[in-house]
Design an enzyme around this catalytic site. Structure first.
Site, PDB file in Angstrom:
ATOM      1  N   ALA A  48      61.877  71.430  65.631  1.00 20.04           N
ATOM      2  CA  ALA A  48      62.228  72.862  65.629  1.00 20.04           C
ATOM      3  C   ALA A  48      62.881  73.328  66.927  1.00 20.04           C
ATOM      4  O   ALA A  48      62.988  74.534  67.185  1.00 20.04           O
ATOM      5  CB  ALA A  48      61.014  73.744  65.311  1.00 20.04           C
ATOM      6  N   ARG A  55      67.056  72.306  65.413  1.00 17.61           N
ATOM      7  CA  ARG A  55      66.591  71.041  64.852  1.00 17.61           C
ATOM      8  C   ARG A  55      65.586  71.369  63.747  1.00 17.61           C
ATOM      9  O   ARG A  55      64.810  72.323  63.877  1.00 17.61           O
ATOM     10  CB  ARG A  55      65.900  70.200  65.930  1.00 17.61           C
ATOM     11  CG  ARG A  55      65.507  68.825  65.422  1.00 17.61           C
ATOM     12  CD  ARG A  55      64.627  68.057  66.405  1.00 17.61           C
ATOM     13  NE  ARG A  55      64.305  66.741  65.854  1.00 17.61           N
ATOM     14  CZ  ARG A  55      63.301  65.988  66.281  1.00 17.61           C
ATOM     15  NH1 ARG A  55      62.534  66.405  67.273  1.00 17.61           N
ATOM     16  NH2 ARG A  55      63.058  64.818  65.721  1.00 17.61           N
ATOM     17  N   HIS A  56      65.589  70.566  62.677  1.00 16.89           N
ATOM     18  CA  HIS A  56      64.617  70.774  61.599  1.00 16.89           C
ATOM     19  C   HIS A  56      63.192  70.822  62.149  1.00 16.89           C
ATOM     20  O   HIS A  56      62.907  70.282  63.224  1.00 16.89           O
ATOM     21  CB  HIS A  56      64.742  69.657  60.561  1.00 16.89           C
ATOM     22  CG  HIS A  56      64.544  68.308  61.164  1.00 16.89           C
ATOM     23  ND1 HIS A  56      63.305  67.833  61.506  1.00 16.89           N
ATOM     24  CD2 HIS A  56      65.426  67.353  61.542  1.00 16.89           C
ATOM     25  CE1 HIS A  56      63.426  66.652  62.056  1.00 16.89           C
ATOM     26  NE2 HIS A  56      64.719  66.327  62.098  1.00 16.89           N
ATOM     27  N   GLY A  57      62.295  71.400  61.371  1.00 15.31           N
ATOM     28  CA  GLY A  57      60.897  71.502  61.800  1.00 15.31           C
ATOM     29  C   GLY A  57      60.154  70.182  61.689  1.00 15.31           C
ATOM     30  O   GLY A  57      60.745  69.135  61.351  1.00 15.31           O
ATOM     31  N   GLY A  85      70.336  70.971  62.186  1.00 12.37           N
ATOM     32  CA  GLY A  85      70.636  69.554  62.308  1.00 12.37           C
ATOM     33  C   GLY A  85      69.441  68.777  62.836  1.00 12.37           C
ATOM     34  O   GLY A  85      68.287  69.081  62.516  1.00 12.37           O
TER      35      GLY A  85
END
Ligand code: NAG
Ligand code: NAG
Ligand code: NAG
Ligand code: NAG
Length: 468
Positions: free
Chosen positions: A389, A78-80, A346
């Site tokens: 994240a 997952r994005h930060g 994602g």
């Protein structure tokens, strides 16, 4: 100062991100020790990754199975940490203005909130925050250090490290930061070899799965339990408490405003490291209710609430196995491995359905509007599963001394860098073939079907049966 001692292990100074982290950690320790800990374990999908990350159990962290070498790493990240999304900023502004206009001016909390500067704006649009950039760099460095035979300079230059991302800025920038982390770990100056692909069909499958869109996303009644909870006694109590603290009539408050207030407390803490007066609007019980509201949404929209939620991710799930199958074929033919790592970037909405499809964090009873109390010890805690994240890592090994082909390849799973036992056996390491077999219904029978179209075949109908 006592609070500073022992803060921020491993946070290299010199970059603004690390300084912020240092500040954040020391404040966090201070507030924890002075009893003003702002309930960061209840922030749901807006939880920070590193502050909450428990130390891995001794002896279980990344320990390779005996006589095995890592062949490939597959990851879903997952994005930060990001700024608030466009949708939430107007709600934050609205509640701030309401407090300024209607709050009791003699009340010190109201004064503190009225004097607070609203610095969030729509242009932030859920973009990656510098803290998120730093998180991705550090995650990349930790993974590369942990798997030195997979993350080599040669693999990097030959583009055998593959990066795939959702098209959203925060994901592309997370990818970019991750690649920077790998390059920096390998002491590479050039960024060549660190190319990425954008693939929304894979990583934003929820925008492309028609059945999910019809049944859940665009269905006014699909989140019925969430709506009930919003009007239920727990939320009513939260609103009453909030109204009382601010000298505002609870009727003037909406659920969106209460949620926006909670987000303000959360974001001020995770982005700036301060315990803002926004957190003083709530008591611990209120925060638990708001966390449950968030989990309830995730449950019905992304997880076990409807079978299609998990199934909508089946192509991504198959993608993981596709790369591992290919790697095993190459290994059997004594060829070099085309991709030693495949890292996909994602959203929480990407990760939760995959974990659901794999059978993780399923409670005995569904999350409902009327079982908040009974679900206090639930497994389904989105802050634990999918903070900023968050990452699911699958490591494929080739093992010597194996008796047969079936035992030659083994698999290990990690969620947020902690070992994740296999859903079918509870083991921490399992033969690859056994895992494939346990998910056969997902990898094989769905290969030639699109569960996102309306199905005709009988086995699909049984697969889709909406059970709780
Ligand atoms: C690892 O290999 C050695 C010999 O190479 C063997 O003695 C040992 O039993 C193996 N361990 C396992 C767990 O298979
Ligand atoms: C992404 O990163 C680039 C440079 O690394 C920066 O210029 C840009 O503003 C970032 N975009 C977002 C949306 O965060
Ligand atoms: C919408 O959700 C409700 C509740 O789950 C369900 O009964 C109904 O069939 C759904 N509508 C569509 C179009 O799928
Ligand atoms: C791969 O190498 C091993 C040992 O070097 C050999 O026994 C095997 O026959 C080779 N397989 C193929 C398909 O070339």
């Amino acid at each position: 100062m006592l609070c500073m001692s022992g803060a921020a292990p491993g946070a290299g100074a010199g970059r603004p991100g690390s300084l912020l982290l240092l500040l954040w950690l020391s404040i966090r320790l201070c507030s924890a020790s002075s009893g003003r800990f702002p309930w960061a374990e209840h922030y749901g999908t807006k939880s920070r990754y590193e502050g909450l990350r428990a130390e891995p159990l001794p002896g279980t962290s990344w320990l390779a199975p005996a006589n095995c070498t890592a062949l490939q790493l597959n990851a879903l990240v997952r994005h930060g940490t990001r700024y608030p999304t466009r949708k939430n900023v107007p709600r934050m502004r609205e509640v701030h203005q309401l407090i300024k206009a209607q709050g009791d001016p003699g009340n010190s909390l109201v004064q503190a909130l009225a004097g607070w500067h609203m610095w969030y704006n729509e242009r932030m649009d859920g973009n990656l925050h510098p803290l998120g950039t730093a998180e991705m760099v550090r995650l990349a460095k930790r993974l590369a250090a942990q798997f030195p035979t997979l993350f080599t300079a040669r693999c990097y230059r030959e583009s055998r490290l593959k990066f795939v991302t959702s098209s959203k800025h925060r994901c592309v920038n997370s990818t970019r930061s991750f690649i920077q982390g790998v390059a920096s770990h390998l002491n590479l100056r050039d960024q060549a070899g660190g190319q990425w692909e954008v693939n929304d069909r894979l990583l934003r499958f929820f925008d492309h799965c028609q059945k999910f869109i019809n049944r859940v996303e665009n269905n006014d009644t699909a989140l019925h339990q969430v709506e009930l909870f919003k009007r239920g006694p727990e939320m009513e109590r939260v609103m009453r408490n909030m109204g009382k603290k601010l000298g505002i009539s609870p009727e003037a408050l909406t659920t969106n405003m209460v949620e926006a207030t909670f987000y303000l407390c959360t974001y001020e803490f995770i982005l700036k490291g301060i315990v803002s007066p926004w957190c003083d609007v709530f008591e611990k019980e209120d925060v638990e209710v708001l966390e449950y509201l968030g989990d309830l949404k995730q449950y019905w929209k992304r997880s076990y609430g409807y079978k299609i939620n998990g199934l909508s991710s089946y192509k991504l799930f198959q993608d993981l196995f596709h790369y591992m199958d290919q790697t095993i074929e190459e290994s059997e033919r004594n060829q070099s491995i085309s991709h030693t790592a495949v890292i996909r970037f994602g959203h929480a909405e990407t990760l939760l359905p995959v974990l659901t499809l794999m059978g993780y964090f399923k409670d005995k009873y569904p999350l409902l509007a009327n079982n908040f109390e009974a679900q206090k010890g639930r497994k389904f805690r989105s802050g634990w599963i999918s903070p900023f994240a968050a990452n699911l890592v699958l490591v494929l090994y080739r093992c010597n001394e194996a008796r047969g082909l079936g035992e030659k390849y083994k698999l290990q799973l990690f969620l947020n860098e902690k070992p994740l036992p296999f859903a079918h056996s509870g083991n921490l390491v399992t033969d690859y073939e056994e895992v494939k077999y346990s998910y056969e219904h997902l990898t094989e029978s769905l290969k030639f079907n699109n569960v996102c179209e309306f199905a005709t075949r009988e086995d699909l109908i049984s697969l889709e049966h909406d059970e709780l």
